[in-house]
Scaffold this motif. Structure first.
Motif, PDB file in Angstrom:
ATOM      1  N   UNK A   1       0.827  -1.205   0.000  1.00  0.00           N
ATOM      2  CA  UNK A   1       0.000   0.000   0.000  1.00  0.00           C
ATOM      3  C   UNK A   1       0.865   1.261   0.000  1.00  0.00           C
ATOM      4  N   UNK A   2       2.027   1.205   0.666  1.00  0.00           N
ATOM      5  CA  UNK A   2       2.944   2.343   0.650  1.00  0.00           C
ATOM      6  C   UNK A   2       3.475   2.592  -0.751  1.00  0.00           C
ATOM      7  N   UNK A   3       3.812   1.507  -1.461  1.00  0.00           N
ATOM      8  CA  UNK A   3       4.290   1.648  -2.842  1.00  0.00           C
ATOM      9  C   UNK A   3       3.200   2.242  -3.732  1.00  0.00           C
ATOM     10  N   UNK A   4       1.939   1.843  -3.485  1.00  0.00           N
ATOM     11  CA  UNK A   4       0.842   2.385  -4.292  1.00  0.00           C
ATOM     12  C   UNK A   4       0.692   3.881  -4.053  1.00  0.00           C
ATOM     13  N   UNK A   5       0.825   4.287  -2.783  1.00  0.00           N
ATOM     14  CA  UNK A   5       0.748   5.705  -2.453  1.00  0.00           C
ATOM     15  C   UNK A   5       1.851   6.486  -3.150  1.00  0.00           C
ATOM     16  N   UNK A   6       3.058   5.958  -3.106  1.00  0.00           N
ATOM     17  CA  UNK A   6       4.183   6.658  -3.729  1.00  0.00           C
ATOM     18  C   UNK A   6       4.013   6.746  -5.237  1.00  0.00           C
ATOM     19  N   UNK A   7       3.443   5.695  -5.845  1.00  0.00           N
ATOM     20  CA  UNK A   7       3.194   5.718  -7.286  1.00  0.00           C
ATOM     21  C   UNK A   7       2.169   6.792  -7.639  1.00  0.00           C
ATOM     22  N   UNK A   8       1.136   6.919  -6.797  1.00  0.00           N
ATOM     23  CA  UNK A   8       0.130   7.957  -7.026  1.00  0.00           C
ATOM     24  C   UNK A   8       0.747   9.341  -6.877  1.00  0.00           C
ATOM     25  N   UNK A   9       1.626   9.509  -5.859  1.00  0.00           N
ATOM     26  CA  UNK A   9       2.283  10.796  -5.669  1.00  0.00           C
ATOM     27  C   UNK A   9       3.143  11.140  -6.871  1.00  0.00           C
ATOM     28  N   UNK A  10       3.880  10.141  -7.371  1.00  0.00           N
ATOM     29  CA  UNK A  10       4.747  10.371  -8.524  1.00  0.00           C
ATOM     30  C   UNK A  10       3.936  10.749  -9.760  1.00  0.00           C
ATOM     31  N   UNK A  11       2.700  10.234  -9.848  1.00  0.00           N
ATOM     32  CA  UNK A  11       1.834  10.551 -10.977  1.00  0.00           C
ATOM     33  C   UNK A  11       0.988  11.773 -10.732  1.00  0.00           C
ATOM     34  N   UNK A  12       1.318  12.529  -9.675  1.00  0.00           N
ATOM     35  CA  UNK A  12       0.619  13.758  -9.310  1.00  0.00           C
ATOM     36  C   UNK A  12      -0.862  13.529  -9.021  1.00  0.00           C
ATOM     37  N   UNK A  13      -1.164  12.284  -8.584  1.00  0.00           N
ATOM     38  CA  UNK A  13      -2.535  11.999  -8.160  1.00  0.00           C
ATOM     39  C   UNK A  13      -2.665  12.336  -6.696  1.00  0.00           C
ATOM     40  N   UNK A  14      -3.825  12.710  -6.285  1.00  0.00           N
ATOM     41  CA  UNK A  14      -4.036  13.110  -4.896  1.00  0.00           C
ATOM     42  C   UNK A  14      -4.424  11.902  -4.066  1.00  0.00           C
ATOM     43  N   UNK A  15      -3.672  11.678  -3.002  1.00  0.00           N
ATOM     44  CA  UNK A  15      -3.975  10.552  -2.123  1.00  0.00           C
ATOM     45  C   UNK A  15      -4.951  11.011  -1.040  1.00  0.00           C
ATOM     46  N   UNK A  16      -6.032  10.287  -0.914  1.00  0.00           N
ATOM     47  CA  UNK A  16      -7.024  10.607   0.104  1.00  0.00           C
ATOM     48  C   UNK A  16      -7.075   9.469   1.115  1.00  0.00           C
TER      49      UNK A  16
END
Length: 517
Positions: A494-509
């Motif tokens: 789940x941490x890797x998924x969060x970092x991937x979203x951050x790298x793609x400029x997606x907003x993590x909620x």
């Protein structure tokens, strides 16, 4: 119920004394290499200033140490010189000569560490004075018969130029126990001198005791119900000291293994935060405001939200607030380890009887302080003056640094202290949640601090190795220098998924915790 808590971390030791669950005393030491008080050196005199009656000596520290004329007079001659005019320091100290000195005060700001030629080696019952032919007894030992007994005991045991100070723990001790400790302290000193004899100046002859040694020796006694330590190696070390000093009380020692950090479990962290604030609220609704200056500490007392009952007269209201404030001021001086001149502006009282009652209450509370404190009385302006001996850094000086934003007018927690708090939070989260990965958003300055190597290893790497987790530090330019957010704790996936979203400029909620100091 009296408890002593010992919290030990890398480069930080903290001691808390709790009475009935309330924090009554606090001691903090950051990094043994930074602490000079108690260290004994063979030093070289580098400068003598006759106009200031002082000299400066090279002890191997960043700044040369300072020695005033009173500290340069040989210990054996001080008693004979009382009431006489002080000699010129040039007659006692010359540039280039070697001197045996002990640090009596830490360096403070622009002031150098202060040293003295009167050497002392502390033990549990005694302080050994190798070159001071005097006998002193703790003022807490008040019985005339006991004071006379101790004097006679010392006279039989001391030889040559030796002297001794009897500490409170010596009360009631038989002559054999006193003789054994004196013999031990003699051997410690002679071995230290022999080991340093052939070394090049400046050289450390004997290090001062660290905080944990002082706590076990000076704070622990029969009236302590529990001694709790949160660090395995420190626990073993304390256990060995107890077996030497207090074998009958060793069963009061325990190793803390709770999930929450020790100081958080006992609500000490919250009290430390309060002790760093300018304003302290009283239970009645009144408050005290503590301001530090270069020359002194100024404390103001206010009634605040305390208005008393409908039938309470103004003088009674003011007196109650002042008495409560006096008790809290004595406690805050201990917790913050404030030294030097202290001026207290209590609320004006018209009754001289109430003024006397207030001074008596303040003196009674200050009498519990291990540090020497003297109340000088009321000034013509109605201010209370007192002095408290300053030896080490105050709590504020140990845990904070000048604020870079306001140019030093205020203070903020140092990067080292914020890092320690973040590390404790991470450890608690991993313990309670059994996390595999932690994602932290923090300022760029704080991120760099976590990557700086200490003893060859960065803090981030050490935390990962200790906790067997993956730690991700995300620098965030918008955060203040001393701020961070724990964005996620949980599985590595789940941490890797969060970092991937951050790298793609997606907003993590999702859930997150925020900590800003």
């Amino acid at each position: 119920m009296k408890q002593i808590l010992i919290s030990s971390e890398k480069n930080l030791s903290r001691i808390a004394v709790l009475v009935q669950g309330r924090l009554e005393d606090l001691h903090v030491e950051t990094g043994k290499t930074d602490q000079l008080v108690g260290n004994i050196y063979r030093a070289r005199v580098v400068n003598v200033l006759p106009s200031a009656q002082s000299a400066f000596l090279d002890i191997g520290a960043d700044k040369n140490a300072y020695m005033y004329i009173d500290d340069a007079i040989p210990p054996g001659q001080k008693a004979n010189r009382q009431g006489k005019e002080k000699p010129n320091i040039r007659h006692l100290v010359q540039v280039g000569e070697e001197r045996l000195v002990q640090v009596m005060k830490e360096a403070q700001g622009t002031k150098a560490a202060r040293v003295t030629t009167e050497i002392s080696i502390p033990g549990r019952m005694l302080v050994y004075l190798p070159d001071s032919a005097r006998i002193s007894i703790s003022r807490r030992i008040q019985a005339p018969a006991e004071r006379k007994r101790l004097e006679q005991t010392a006279a039989r045991l001391l030889t040559g130029s030796e002297g001794v100070i009897f500490r409170t723990q010596a009360e009631g001790a038989d002559e054999q126990r006193i003789a054994d400790e004196l013999c031990y302290l003699r051997s410690v000193w002679s071995e230290a001198l022999a080991a340093a004899a052939a070394k090049k100046l400046p050289v450390l002859v004997h290090p001062g005791d660290d905080l944990i040694t002082r706590a076990v020796r000076d704070l622990f006694s029969a009236d302590v119900d529990e001694l709790i330590v949160d660090h395995g190696p420190t626990f073993q070390r304390v256990k060995q000291m107890l077996l030497s000093f207090y074998p009958d009380l060793a069963d009061r020692l325990s190793l803390y293994q709770g999930k929450l950090p020790l100081f958080e479990q006992y609500a000490v962290e919250a009290e430390i935060d309060k002790a760093l604030r300018r304003q302290v609220w009283l239970k009645s609704g009144g408050s005290i405001v503590i301001d530090r200056t270069e020359a002194m500490t100024v404390i103001d007392v206010n009634t605040g939200k305390f208005t008393g009952g409908a039938s309470m007269q103004l003088e009674e209201l003011v007196t109650r607030t002042n008495l409560e404030a006096a008790r809290e001021i004595a406690r805050q001086l201990r917790l913050r380890d404030i030294g030097g001149i202290v001026i207290i502006d209590f609320i004006d009282m018209k009754s001289s009887a109430n003024q006397a009652r207030l001074l008596a209450e303040l003196e009674s509370e200050l009498a519990r302080d291990r540090t020497v404190t003297s109340v000088l009385g009321l000034t013509k302006l109605g201010l209370v003056e007192l002095t408290r001996k300053k030896v080490r850094q105050s709590l504020s000086e140990a845990l904070t640094s000048p604020c870079p934003t306001c140019g030093g007018k205020g203070r903020v927690l140092s990067l080292a202290e914020v890092s320690r708090r973040l590390e404790r939070e991470i450890r608690a989260l991993v313990k309670t949640g059994e996390a595999e990965a932690v994602v932290v958003e923090l300022s760029a300055e704080l991120a760099r601090h976590w990557q700086e190597p200490v003893d060859g290893t960065a803090r981030s790497q050490r935390v990962e190795q200790d906790l067997q987790i993956r730690l991700h530090l995300l620098p965030e330019a918008r955060l203040p220098v001393h701020a961070y957010r724990v964005r996620y704790t949980g599985t590595k996936q789940e941490a890797d998924r969060l970092l991937a979203l951050e790298a793609g400029e997606a907003k993590f909620i999702g859930d997150s915790s925020r900590h800003q100091v």
